[in-house]
Enzyme design. Structure first.
Site, PDB file in Angstrom:
ATOM      1  CD  GLU A 186       1.696   8.302   6.986  1.00 52.26           C
ATOM      2  OE1 GLU A 186       1.629   7.057   7.037  1.00 52.26           O
ATOM      3  OE2 GLU A 186       2.569   8.920   6.345  1.00 52.26           O
ATOM      4  CG  ASN A 189       1.984  12.483   5.260  1.00 56.53           C
ATOM      5  OD1 ASN A 189       1.238  12.664   6.233  1.00 56.53           O
ATOM      6  ND2 ASN A 189       2.300  11.282   4.815  1.00 56.53           N
ATOM      7  CE  LYS A 203       6.203   9.745   5.631  1.00 51.90           C
ATOM      8  NZ  LYS A 203       5.171   8.759   5.215  1.00 51.90           N
ATOM      9  CD  GLU A 241       3.940   8.542   2.107  1.00 52.04           C
ATOM     10  OE1 GLU A 241       4.149   7.374   2.490  1.00 52.04           O
ATOM     11  OE2 GLU A 241       4.084   9.514   2.855  1.00 52.04           O
ATOM     12  CB  CYS A 247       4.743   6.813   8.186  1.00 53.87           C
ATOM     13  SG  CYS A 247       4.385   5.145   7.683  1.00 53.87           S
ATOM     14  CG  ASN A 283      -1.692   5.258   7.014  1.00 51.54           C
ATOM     15  OD1 ASN A 283      -2.650   5.525   6.312  1.00 51.54           O
ATOM     16  ND2 ASN A 283      -1.625   5.678   8.252  1.00 51.54           N
TER      17      ASN A 283
END
Ligand code: ING
Length: 270
Positions: free
Chosen positions: A16, A76, A93, A112, A138, A163
């Site tokens: 990621e 993301n 994401k 995020e 993730c 991550n």
């Protein structure tokens, strides 16, 4: 990529946000984040050499990065690129962890929810390079719905990058649990959906902040077939027998025969 090819790999999975540091750990305004860390085109001059090398080697790859769309929407994102260098799949994401406020007492942030919009492409399966690939990112790997929605679309392999900070800023979680919960999430969902799962970490100390490793390739049996042992650049490679999942999808997890969605309604209630 060359090392993986040398081991016989046909598909390489990168982490990621592979092209930048994990910048959601830093407080900054959205505009600064987008200017410093987001890609507005893909491929672009900074990553063209990766696309070129993949085509030369004849391997496909998955890579995660921060995407800023032409309309200025931040995601993301991850893509699957086929052996000819063409983008064969894209995912944005959906499960965004963290917070939007500035936690001044925390050792780092996890922004995020501030820097990315929830993905708008859904959990899709891409039939490329003779494999039905599901993809996610993730935190998605911790949610069973992620894999089930893709398994219901006949995914054979789910690829993902992550991550994962070793330190939990919300409570004093023992560090080893970060790896435990990461692996148990991959193993349970691989088995419960009869799929292979390949997960690649960006790990070790990044800007002085530690992230867990334990990249792993898990079989439809739920067994870890390969796992990294270091926090350096490391390649793990498996010749995945895609038929292994067939037995589980045909018998134990034969969705058509055994699933009872009429009783699952609460799962999709908001
Ligand atoms: N990172 C972490 C992850 O899901 C996290 C955040 C860790 C959330 C542990 C909950 C528990 O692995 C990203 N980038 O999602």
């Amino acid at each position: 990529m060359r090392e993986a090819k040398g081991r016989g790999a046909e598909m390489v999975v990168y982490p990621e946000l592979a092209l930048t540091t994990f910048f959601p750990r830093y407080w900054m305004e959205e505009e600064e984040a987008q200017r410093r860390f987001f890609e507005t085109t893909m491929p672009n001059p900074q990553v063209q050499s990766l696309f070129d090398e993949a085509r030369k080697l004849g391997v496909g790859f998955y890579v995660g990065y921060a995407e800023l769309t032409p309309e200025g929407i931040p995601y993301n994102t991850a893509i699957i690129v086929d052996k000819s260098g063409k983008i064969a799949g894209k995912y944005r994401k959906i499960h965004l962890p963290g917070h939007t406020d500035h936690k001044t007492d925390a050792p780092f942030q996890h922004l995020e929810k501030k820097f990315f919009n929830v993905g708008d492409l859904g959990f899709r399966v891409f039939d490329t390079m003779d494999v039905k690939f599901g993809m996610c990112l993730c935190n998605d790997r911790r949610w069973p719905e992620t894999y089930r929605v893709m398994a219901l679309q006949s995914a054979e392999v789910v690829v993902l990058g992550y991550n994962t900070p070793s330190i939990n800023i919300y409570w004093n979680e023992p560090v080893h649990l970060r790896t435990t919960t990461h692996l148990v999430s991959l193993q349970a969902n691989a088995y419960q959906n009869g799929i292979w799962v390949a997960a690649a970490a960006k790990c070790g100390s990044e800007d002085g902040h530690h992230m867990i490793g334990s990249s792993a390739i898990v079989a439809p049996t739920g067994e870890i077939v390969a796992r990294t042992v270091s926090e350096e650049d490391e390649v793990i490679c498996v010749k995945a027998d895609l038929s292994l999942g067939e037995h589980f999808r045909e018998h134990v997890f034969n969705f058509a025969k055994h699933r009872r969605p009429e009783f699952y309604g609460l799962i999709v209630d908001r």
